[in-house]
Design a protein around this motif. Structure first.
Motif, PDB file in Angstrom:
ATOM      1  N   LYS A 115       0.783  -1.137   0.152  1.00 51.80           N
ATOM      2  CA  LYS A 115      -0.071  -0.022   0.131  1.00 51.80           C
ATOM      3  C   LYS A 115       0.775   1.286  -0.172  1.00 51.80           C
ATOM      4  O   LYS A 115       1.836   1.576   0.821  1.00 51.80           O
ATOM      5  N   TRP A 138       2.510  -4.457   9.352  1.00 55.56           N
ATOM      6  CA  TRP A 138       1.187  -5.014   9.247  1.00 55.56           C
ATOM      7  C   TRP A 138       1.275  -6.398   9.957  1.00 55.56           C
ATOM      8  O   TRP A 138       0.250  -6.621  10.375  1.00 55.56           O
ATOM      9  N   ARG A 142      -2.007  -8.088  12.270  1.00 55.47           N
ATOM     10  CA  ARG A 142      -2.577  -8.747  11.700  1.00 55.47           C
ATOM     11  C   ARG A 142      -2.583 -10.180  12.585  1.00 55.47           C
ATOM     12  O   ARG A 142      -3.659 -10.839  12.752  1.00 55.47           O
ATOM     13  N   ILE A 198     -21.979  -5.949  14.415  1.00 54.16           N
ATOM     14  CA  ILE A 198     -20.316  -6.093  14.765  1.00 54.16           C
ATOM     15  C   ILE A 198     -20.261  -5.622  16.055  1.00 54.16           C
ATOM     16  O   ILE A 198     -19.250  -6.221  16.828  1.00 54.16           O
ATOM     17  N   THR A 325     -19.054  -1.566   4.767  1.00 50.70           N
ATOM     18  CA  THR A 325     -19.061  -2.311   3.526  1.00 50.70           C
ATOM     19  C   THR A 325     -20.302  -3.350   3.557  1.00 50.70           C
ATOM     20  O   THR A 325     -20.736  -3.304   2.426  1.00 50.70           O
ATOM     21  N   SER A 385     -18.666  -2.762  -2.779  1.00 45.77           N
ATOM     22  CA  SER A 385     -18.742  -1.648  -1.750  1.00 45.77           C
ATOM     23  C   SER A 385     -17.395  -1.151  -1.303  1.00 45.77           C
ATOM     24  O   SER A 385     -17.236   0.082  -0.977  1.00 45.77           O
ATOM     25  N   ARG A 391      -2.018  -0.286  -4.994  1.00 51.88           N
ATOM     26  CA  ARG A 391      -0.932  -0.832  -4.557  1.00 51.88           C
ATOM     27  C   ARG A 391       0.116   0.046  -5.433  1.00 51.88           C
ATOM     28  O   ARG A 391      -0.175   0.370  -6.680  1.00 51.88           O
ATOM     29  N   ASN A 454     -13.985  -9.372  -4.516  1.00 53.18           N
ATOM     30  CA  ASN A 454     -14.570  -8.175  -3.875  1.00 53.18           C
ATOM     31  C   ASN A 454     -13.865  -8.149  -2.330  1.00 53.18           C
ATOM     32  O   ASN A 454     -13.743  -6.898  -1.833  1.00 53.18           O
ATOM     33  N   PHE A 455     -13.382  -9.252  -1.819  1.00 50.44           N
ATOM     34  CA  PHE A 455     -12.923  -9.293  -0.653  1.00 50.44           C
ATOM     35  C   PHE A 455     -11.491  -9.114  -0.642  1.00 50.44           C
ATOM     36  O   PHE A 455     -10.804  -9.508   0.390  1.00 50.44           O
ATOM     37  N   ARG A 460      -3.426 -10.137   2.360  1.00 51.20           N
ATOM     38  CA  ARG A 460      -4.284  -9.098   2.994  1.00 51.20           C
ATOM     39  C   ARG A 460      -5.619  -9.306   2.720  1.00 51.20           C
ATOM     40  O   ARG A 460      -6.563  -8.365   2.660  1.00 51.20           O
ATOM     41  N   CYS A 462      -9.619  -9.825   2.933  1.00 52.29           N
ATOM     42  CA  CYS A 462     -10.352  -9.207   3.939  1.00 52.29           C
ATOM     43  C   CYS A 462     -10.689 -10.412   5.028  1.00 52.29           C
ATOM     44  O   CYS A 462     -11.097 -11.563   5.088  1.00 52.29           O
TER      45      CYS A 462
HETATM   46  C1  HEM Z   1     -19.443  -7.028   1.930  1.00 52.95           C
HETATM   47  C2  HEM Z   1     -18.512  -6.660   2.957  1.00 52.95           C
HETATM   48  C3  HEM Z   1     -17.039  -6.442   2.847  1.00 52.95           C
HETATM   49  C4  HEM Z   1     -16.284  -6.308   1.748  1.00 52.95           C
HETATM   50  C5  HEM Z   1     -16.713  -5.927   0.457  1.00 52.95           C
HETATM   51  C6  HEM Z   1     -14.724  -6.049   2.431  1.00 52.95           C
HETATM   52  C7  HEM Z   1     -13.811  -5.644   1.461  1.00 52.95           C
HETATM   53  C8  HEM Z   1     -12.481  -5.621   1.873  1.00 52.95           C
HETATM   54  C9  HEM Z   1     -11.344  -5.470   1.216  1.00 52.95           C
HETATM   55  C10 HEM Z   1     -11.319  -5.235  -0.430  1.00 52.95           C
HETATM   56  C11 HEM Z   1     -10.271  -5.468   1.806  1.00 52.95           C
HETATM   57  C12 HEM Z   1      -8.772  -5.073   1.199  1.00 52.95           C
HETATM   58  C13 HEM Z   1      -8.542  -3.743   1.742  1.00 52.95           C
HETATM   59  C14 HEM Z   1      -6.876  -3.214   1.101  1.00 52.95           C
HETATM   60  O1  HEM Z   1      -6.103  -4.237   1.287  1.00 52.95           O
HETATM   61  O2  HEM Z   1      -6.582  -2.422   0.790  1.00 52.95           O
HETATM   62  C15 HEM Z   1     -10.609  -5.525   3.156  1.00 52.95           C
HETATM   63  C16 HEM Z   1      -9.608  -5.687   4.050  1.00 52.95           C
HETATM   64  C17 HEM Z   1     -10.287  -6.070   5.473  1.00 52.95           C
HETATM   65  N1  HEM Z   1     -11.518  -5.929   5.893  1.00 52.95           N
HETATM   66 FE1  HEM Z   1     -13.355  -6.411   4.879  1.00 52.95          FE
HETATM   67  N2  HEM Z   1     -14.789  -6.092   3.814  1.00 52.95           N
HETATM   68  C18 HEM Z   1     -15.934  -6.436   4.026  1.00 52.95           C
HETATM   69  C19 HEM Z   1     -16.465  -6.701   5.368  1.00 52.95           C
HETATM   70  C20 HEM Z   1     -15.581  -6.538   6.501  1.00 52.95           C
HETATM   71  C21 HEM Z   1     -16.210  -6.989   7.897  1.00 52.95           C
HETATM   72  C22 HEM Z   1     -17.346  -7.324   8.132  1.00 52.95           C
HETATM   73  C23 HEM Z   1     -14.899  -6.797   8.588  1.00 52.95           C
HETATM   74  C24 HEM Z   1     -14.789  -6.957  10.106  1.00 52.95           C
HETATM   75  C25 HEM Z   1     -15.497  -7.529  10.820  1.00 52.95           C
HETATM   76  C26 HEM Z   1     -13.824  -6.493   7.673  1.00 52.95           C
HETATM   77  C27 HEM Z   1     -12.639  -6.326   8.185  1.00 52.95           C
HETATM   78  C28 HEM Z   1     -11.440  -5.986   7.223  1.00 52.95           C
HETATM   79  C29 HEM Z   1      -9.912  -5.912   7.887  1.00 52.95           C
HETATM   80  C30 HEM Z   1      -9.660  -5.705   9.181  1.00 52.95           C
HETATM   81  C31 HEM Z   1      -9.395  -5.723   6.679  1.00 52.95           C
HETATM   82  C32 HEM Z   1      -7.697  -5.508   6.341  1.00 52.95           C
HETATM   83  C33 HEM Z   1      -7.104  -6.784   6.475  1.00 52.95           C
HETATM   84  C34 HEM Z   1      -5.674  -6.627   6.251  1.00 52.95           C
HETATM   85  O3  HEM Z   1      -5.142  -5.599   5.487  1.00 52.95           O
HETATM   86  O4  HEM Z   1      -4.756  -7.408   6.802  1.00 52.95           O
HETATM   87  N3  HEM Z   1     -14.299  -6.507   6.516  1.00 52.95           N
HETATM   88  N4  HEM Z   1     -12.226  -5.940   3.141  1.00 52.95           N
END
Ligand code: HEM
Length: 527
Positions: A115, A138, A142, A198, A325, A385, A391, A454-455, A460, A462
């Motif tokens: 990032k 990071w 994590r 949450i 999200t 979302s 990156r 999308n996750f 890294r 989600c």
């Molecule tokens: C539809 C729901 C969700 C979507 C589309 C989503 C999407 C994403 C994406 C694309 C990333 C990567 C971001 C990046 O690296 O720049 C991410 C990271 C993350 N998400 Fe989600 N997320 C969702 C729900 C959630 C929920 C419910 C939680 C917690 C309860 C969560 C916690 C996190 C965390 C902590 C990261 C950082 C992970 C890291 O960098 O190690 N997300 N999410």
């Protein structure tokens, strides 16, 4: 007095203008070279600049919606799955792409791609956290945050809490005995739903749907603090502290909400420590937060432990990422189901066939609700979302992009040259997802479909994916079981027009999705 006759003000201005113009032409050429002369979008400022990001999206400025607005045209100039976005007047140039292969290449290799600093800074209003750290720091975050999500009892608890919150919402809003009612603002309801979930399942914080019951700090409840801060989280991170003391009401309110949240979050940490989280007998000892504190306590005294400020920042991030999200994609899915009654009927039939008559869904039903899962994935694909991920390489490298004729194209990248993974573009890439603009949940039942990205992907990925999908499928299942979901059409408006409006009226803060819209809920007669 001696004066050089040709140095009048107009001449000076003309010379300054010429200097500026030459400077910009040279900078533009440099930007073009940095992105390997890829064609693409041209604005006054690049999206990677303060004006480019803060001014609204228009023909002249990218704003935060350009990837959405350009979803059908972004790659037209190149005809490839990669293009560039350059600002005539400033901002770093950007390479963007809509290829899942590129997304996996970049996101799967953290030792090369990480990032950039301005992305890190954008989500660190409370200090470093698992999202807002890179390379060196990071893994520490994590490692402490992850155990909370690896606990097998979390997801059945999320399922149960989804059911409880659903009934709490229906009762408090006085919808439970109505044969039909209108939800005036679906986005507000899904946002509240996801925050409460949450807070409860992740942190053991009980929030009653009736906000009047909530405790107030600095005159605000916790949901209000989130409402105020999540719309301006980037401002909170990038504006210098002194700006919050200027006599501007919105900035003062933002500052107050930030302070109140800090008090609330520190209170939660102190309270849970006093309860003794690590104790196996504690009723809360298996939620995300308790396991996070436990993991941190085990590192006490070592460099791997997080400071209290880092804990506060991670708690804020989890509450924010955990609801912004999920709620946006849930609202989009409900909107899409409303304008596709045939698909809604199919999802209802699945719910009826899976659930025991007259009973609530059990956690075991989750795996069998494959079409309902497909509805949520399709909502997320069409309305991602998170619009994009950014990156940049730590050293010079080459990216391989699928070309038109099947042959890969190699794009050289200098260190720090940003690449944007365009989730709107990936989701609507016709090579990958045929008939990409249509809402087709059944595509997710086909094992040959490219898995949903999308996750994110790679190390890294989600951390909350399972949490989000469990909650979304639980809520969709309950709503589909109990109600027919319909849009409120204006006179003469067709379902297609309504869907087009859902796509036009959008906004993006932490999460992207449709702006507030109403839906009509009619109780199913078979109940
Ligand atoms: C539809 C729901 C969700 C979507 C589309 C989503 C999407 C994403 C994406 C694309 C990333 C990567 C971001 C990046 O690296 O720049 C991410 C990271 C993350 N998400 Fe989600 N997320 C969702 C729900 C959630 C929920 C419910 C939680 C917690 C309860 C969560 C916690 C996190 C965390 C902590 C990261 C950082 C992970 C890291 O960098 O190690 N997300 N999410």
């Amino acid at each position: 007095m001696y004066s050089i006759p040709f140095l009048s003000w107009p001449v000076l201005l003309l010379v300054a203008f010429l200097f500026l113009a030459v400077d910009r032409i040279v900078a533009y050429r440099r930007s073009l070279a940095a992105v390997s002369f890829l064609p693409g979008k041209r604005y006054f400022f690049s999206p990677f600049s303060i004006p480019g990001a803060l001014f609204p999206t228009s023909r002249w400025n990218p704003g935060n919606l350009w990837m959405w607005v350009e979803r059908r045209t972004a790659y037209r100039k190149t005809g490839e799955e990669v293009a560039s976005c350059i600002g005539w007047l400033g901002g770093a140039p950007v390479v963007y792409n809509n290829s899942p292969e590129v997304a996996k290449q970049v996101l799967g290799n953290k030792t090369i791609w990480d990032k950039p600093q301005n992305v890190i800074d954008s989500l660190s209003a409370f200090g470093p956290n698992v999202f807002s750290t890179n390379q060196a720091d990071w893994p520490r975050h994590r490692r402490i945050v992850a155990p909370g999500f690896q606990n097998g009892t979390l997801y059945p608890a999320v399922w149960t809490e989804t059911i409880n919150t659903y009934y709490d919402c229906l009762a408090t809003e006085k919808w439970e005995n109505e044969s039909s009612f209108i939800i005036p603002n679906v986005v507000a309801v899904t946002s509240k739903f996801a925050l409460y979930l949450i807070a409860k399942s992740g942190f053991g914080i009980d929030l009653a749907w009736n906000e009047a019951l909530g405790e107030r700090i600095q005159g605000m409840t916790m949901p209000e603090c989130f409402e105020v801060t999540s719309g301006s989280v980037i401002l909170l991170s990038v504006l210098p502290r002194w700006t919050f003391y200027l006599p501007f009401k919105p900035l003062r309110r933002l500052h107050r909400a930030r302070q109140a949240l800090e008090i609330i979050l520190r209170g939660i940490i102190d309270g849970r420590r006093a309860e003794g989280v690590a104790s196996e007998s504690s009723s809360n000892n298996k939620n995300i937060f308790s396991l996070l504190l436990k993991a941190n306590d085990e590192e006490k005294g070592s460099k791997a432990a997080l400071s209290d400020q880092e804990l506060v920042s991670n708690v804020y991030l989890l509450l924010l990422a955990g609801h912004e999200t999920t709620s946006r994609s849930l609202a989009a899915t409900l909107g899409l189901l409303a304008c596709h009654p045939d698909i809604q009927e199919k999802a209802y039939e699945e719910v009826q066939s899976v659930l025991k008559k007259g009973s609530d869904p059990t956690f075991d039903d989750f795996e069998r609700l494959t079409f309902v899962q497909g509805c949520f994935f399709e909502g997320l694909r069409l309305f991602p979302s998170s619009l994009a991920m950014i990156r940049a390489p730590l050293s010079d490298t080459v990216l391989s992009v699928p070309g038109k004729d099947g042959k890969p194209i190699s794009i050289p990248f200098k260190a720090d040259q940003a690449v944007w993974i365009d989730w709107v573009g990936v989701g609507r890439n016709a090579r990958v997802y045929p008939d990409p603009d249509s809402f087709i949940p059944s595509r997710w039942l086909d094992p040959s479909t490219e898995p949903l990205l999308n996750f994110s992907y790679g190390p890294r990925v989600c951390i909350g994916r399972r949490f989000a999908v469990t909650e979304a499928v639980g809520l969709l299942c309950l709503l589909l079981r109990d109600y027919e979901i319909k849009p409120l059409l204006k006179p003469g408006q067709s379902l297609q027009d309504w869907r087009a409006e859902l796509e036009t009226e959008v906004d993006a803060n932490v999460g992207f999705g449709p702006k507030p819209f109403p839906l009509k809920m009619t109780r199913r007669s078979s109940l």
